[in-house]
Structure formats: C-alpha cells, structure tokens
Design an enzyme around this catalytic site. Sequence first.
Site, PDB file in Angstrom:
ATOM      1  N   GLN A   1       0.822  -1.218   0.000  1.00  0.00           N
ATOM      2  CA  GLN A   1       0.000   0.000   0.000  1.00  0.00           C
ATOM      3  C   GLN A   1       0.854   1.264   0.000  1.00  0.00           C
ATOM      4  OE1 GLN A   1      -3.251   0.094  -0.375  1.00  0.00           O
ATOM      5  NE2 GLN A   1      -3.928  -1.965   0.189  1.00  0.00           N
TER       6      GLN A   1
ATOM      7  N   CYS B   1      -9.280  -8.274   4.941  1.00  0.00           N
ATOM      8  CA  CYS B   1      -8.159  -9.188   5.171  1.00  0.00           C
ATOM      9  C   CYS B   1      -7.284  -8.733   6.340  1.00  0.00           C
ATOM     10  CB  CYS B   1      -7.275  -9.364   3.930  1.00  0.00           C
ATOM     11  SG  CYS B   1      -8.164  -9.979   2.509  1.00  0.00           S
TER      12      CYS B   1
HETATM   13  C1  LIG Z   1      -1.078  -4.338   3.041  1.00  0.00           C
HETATM   14  C2  LIG Z   1      -1.324  -5.453   2.073  1.00  0.00           C
HETATM   15  N1  LIG Z   1      -0.499  -6.514   2.067  1.00  0.00           N
HETATM   16  C3  LIG Z   1      -0.668  -7.520   1.207  1.00  0.00           C
HETATM   17  C4  LIG Z   1      -1.694  -7.523   0.301  1.00  0.00           C
HETATM   18  C5  LIG Z   1      -1.837  -8.704  -0.600  1.00  0.00           C
HETATM   19  O1  LIG Z   1      -1.703  -8.398  -1.934  1.00  0.00           O
HETATM   20  P1  LIG Z   1      -1.953  -9.555  -2.989  1.00  0.00           P
HETATM   21  O2  LIG Z   1      -3.351 -10.022  -2.735  1.00  0.00           O
HETATM   22  O3  LIG Z   1      -1.816  -8.895  -4.306  1.00  0.00           O
HETATM   23  O4  LIG Z   1      -0.945 -10.597  -2.714  1.00  0.00           O
HETATM   24  C6  LIG Z   1      -2.579  -6.447   0.275  1.00  0.00           C
HETATM   25  C7  LIG Z   1      -3.707  -6.391  -0.667  1.00  0.00           C
HETATM   26  O5  LIG Z   1      -4.725  -6.994  -0.587  1.00  0.00           O
HETATM   27  C8  LIG Z   1      -2.395  -5.397   1.188  1.00  0.00           C
HETATM   28  O6  LIG Z   1      -3.222  -4.353   1.215  1.00  0.00           O
END
Ligand SMILES: Cc1ncc(COP(=O)(O)O)c(C=O)c1O
Lengths: 147, 429
Positions: B223, B387
């Site tokens: 982010q 999440c």
């Molecule tokens: C802070 C953070 N870390 C990790 C992720 C994981 O990203 P990705 O789903 O593209 O692996 C996200 C996004 O969902 C996130 O906002």
Amino acid sequence: MIAESMYQELILEHYKRPQGRGLREPYDAEVHHVNPTCGDEVTLRVKLADGGKVQDVSYDGQGCSISQAAASVLHDLATGSTVEESLAVVDEFTRLMQGRGQVEADEDVLGDAVAFAGVAKFPARVKCALLAWMAYKDAVLRSQEAM
Amino acid sequence: MTSTDVQPTAGTGGLDVERIRKDFPILARELPGGRPLVYLDSANSSQKPVQVIDTMREHLMSHYGNVGRALHALGSESTEAYESARDKIAAFVGAPSREEVIFTKNASEAINLVAYAFGNPTNTDERFRLGPGDEIVISEMEHHSNIVPWQLLAQRTGATLRWFPVTDEGRLDITGLDELVNERTRIVSIVHQSNVLGTVNSVSPILARAREVGALMMLDASQSVPHQAVDVRELGVDFLAFTGHKMVGPSGIGVLWGRRELLDAMPPFLGGGEMIEAVWMDRSTYAPVPHKFEAGTPPIVEAIGLGAAVDYLTSVGMDQVKRHERALTAYALDALAEIPGLRIIGPRGVVARGGTVSFVLDGIHPHDVGQILDDVYGIAVRVGHHCARPLHLRFGIPATTRTSFYLYNTTDEIDALVRGLHHVQKVFG
Ligand SMILES: Cc1ncc(COP(=O)(O)O)c(C=O)c1O
C-alpha cells in the site's frame, strides 16, 4: 435501484424494531452460528412446549440489517406455531433464498418472510438472511434430542 | 454528476485530474441504470490506464513468445521486454541492482518466499536460522498476507510469533520495542502503510533495533509503493514486497525486492523450469538470482504491463501523486467528521497517513452501507474486515466501510460519498 428493492419496508421495520430480541429463560437448547465471511453472528435459544408447540424463540446477535431482520421475522413466525409448521417455513424460506431469484415464493407458507425474496438475487447476502433460520433448525433438533 | 464533467478541484495538489481521468477509460463508464461510477476502492485494486492496457495488448499482438528459452525473434523480443520491465521496477524503488527484483505472482507470494527461507533445513546460512526459542515479529495491523505465512513458519519450526500492538489512534505502539525485538528475534516484518487505517509506519526506529539485535527486516509495501516515492536504499530494510494490481498495473504480478547477498543465500521457493543451472536425476544446481526464484513460465505480459505502470506513475510523478492524495484525504477527513455517528478507525489527521479511510456508522452494518452506496450512487467502497481481521478484533468491531483514493479521484467523488452516507443514514435511521 436493485438493492433498494431488497431493503423492503418490512425488512427495515424489523431491523429498526426487532421482535423478541434478547436471550430468555427457560430454554431447551442454545446454539451459536456465525457467518465467517462477514462476521455476522447469532445466539439463539428454543423452548418447546407440549403438543409439539414452540413456546419461545429468543436470540441475540450482531450483523447487517438483513441478518437481524431475518431473525426478528423468524421469531414472529415460529413462536406459538408448531415445530412441524415452523420447519416447513424454514424449508420454504431456504428454497427461496437458494433459488437465485428464479424461485416463485409461496406466500401462504412464508407469510412476512416473503419480503426477503429480493435478497435471493444477491448471492453475497443470502447467507445473512439464512443465518438465524439455520440456527433455529439446529436448535430445534437439539431441543428434540434433549426431550 | 457525470464522470466526464468532474473538474480538477482546487486544493488537490495541482495534479491535472481531468487529464489523468482520460487515461482511465473505465472511470467514464456507466453502471446499469445510468449511474456514473465513483471508484473509491483502489486500496483493494486500482484501475488501469490505457498506457498499460495498450502496452500489454501491443505485446500480445506483435511480440509475444516465451522468455528466456526461445531463441527466435519473438522469444528475444519478449525476453527483452520482460527484462526491461525489471529494470524499470528496479529504478522505481531505487534497487541497487536489477537482479534484486524478483517477479512473483503478488505480494502474498513474495512474503511466503521470504518466510520459506527461514528455519529451512536446506538453508545453512546463519541469518536464516530459526527454531524453538527464536522469535518472529509482526504487528496487529497486518494484512493476512503478512500474518499467515509467519504463522505457518512458526508452526513448521517451533519459533514464536510476536507482534506490535496498535494504539487507539491506529498507530503502531512501539513503546515495548526493546523487549519485543530482542536477541531472540530473527525477522521483523511489518506493513509500511496499513490497508485499513491508512497509517504510514515509521521504519527507522524499528529497523535500528532490528540491526542492534541482528534480526532481518521486511516491509509489506503493498500500500505504499503505489502511493509515495519509495527508495529501498533510503529505507534500509532487507526485503520489500509489493503487488502490481494496486499500482495501476495488472493482477497476476508482484515483486519481491531483497538484498543481493541475502537472496543469494536463500533456498529456491518453487522448483521448475528456468530456475536451474544444471539438473541431474538426483540433484540440481540453481540459476543465479533473480531467476532462481522465478520457476516456470512467468506472467510475461503482466510483468511488461507493470513496467508500463511504473512508467506511467513516474511520468505523473510520485510526489505529485502523494500530494494529490494528501489533499483528498484532508478533504475527506473533514467531510466525514461532519457526519453524525461516523467514527473513523485510524488517524484523524493527514500526518504519516495515506489516502485510505475506514469508518463505522452508528447502528448500521458496513454491508448495508456498501450495498446502498453501490446501488443508489454507483460508489464502489470495500466493506468487511479487508483481510485484516485481527486489527478489527483489536477495535472490537466485526467490519468497517473503507474508502480509498488514488491519483484519479476527485473531491467531487468525496462529496458524492458524503451524500451517499447521508442517504444510508436515512434508509436505516
Ligand atoms: C497491506 C497489504 N499486504 C498484502 C496484500 C496482498 O496483496 P496480494 O493479494 O496482491 O498478494 C494487500 C492487498 O490486498 C495489502 O493491502
């Protein structure tokens, strides 16, 4: 305005003024169900009476308007009816909710619960509507086992 | 309001938003029922400019072949484009060398790759030793992607998982830093900018302590890299993970940056084609980094698309992007503060915070908020725990409504959000 049609007046009424909310004594069985995707949860108690009657359905929980209103409508429909009648309503309600909006609701069986017909078009929200109803089915089974 | 007559509003940091919005065709589309789209969900995934779409399309139309292994003209054109995307990304985050940029599927894979190197019997390097008695440190504000891989590692090795708490204001609580990060700590992995709170964490005090005790440090920059200039040399950490789809690039491509000497010491994560030097029936030797970590045919066109994405962001200027988002955030924080019964979860001011604002509305579940906003106003926000369930547990709430801004958002869109929230309160009030 698809969702506005999901939020029927009757649903909003039950959400704002939930019927029979709060956990009460006595009870034959208590269950706790959660919807892991959105964190909605309900604790529900059932007290059965002689003659196959449902004496009380009491509940407490947190969640969106759909899940809370569904619990309130369930309380109204099940309390005072027979176990058999109420389980028939649960089955019809489940059929309606899982029908992806293609199922014609049987209003005679469902009564007020027919207001949830619009929810069936939102797969993400079907579980919200069903949460308390599934908990009720579970609690009735356990009450019967306990008897 | 239609999305085509959105004006670059005063106070948004001088970015020509109207011009930028023309680069993102999706922003001009209508939703069913003639609603304009108000996209306030870029922290979830960002939209893509024509420059990225055209680059990917052009590659598929005229240059596509497999990378690394095809000797023909198309194979070399694809390899050239894929490797030049690596150069662009290395430059974008200030990586000292291009070989330190590893293409993964997403940020989640990048974090798993690093976690896999610890306590691994095939890795004898002292810096990655991990077992019972050793400690891993994360924080309570992590995305599940920066929690679960470390839980799995702790379960595999018997190491202990520990975490920084979060203050009521939504800041990392580092008052217990010296106890939490200690001689038993092997790795500290924290989020650079929270995907829920918007908080931008200060890296240097934690890094200084990690160095003192000889622990490695990783940043989940999923982010932050999309929203501010990030330079790995300035940050000084050991690993950085980010993900293409949140930075105007495609999905299916992410990046792990790591210090060369550490990457060299780490075992391969996935085995397969292209990650080897030589293979016998009973053993193999591995290609040098970055290829050691890129088993199998990679997301070729996606990597090239990510290269175009960083070109795009660079041409706009990351400092401009940051300034614009800061102005939007200030505007949104003020406007949301006026809504009765609305509580912001995270810092109320713009200092050390990005353009992600999460909140709860008294007595109204986020699912109901999100549904009405989308359905009546075409406003896309995210609702749920994003999440980051432990963070929501910390604040004693099951879910929040989250609005997040990017370079293409306008104050008009924030006005639409505020109108939408008033309507939500009317419906459920
Ligand atoms: C802070 C953070 N870390 C990790 C992720 C994981 O990203 P990705 O789903 O593209 O692996 C996200 C996004 O969902 C996130 O906002």
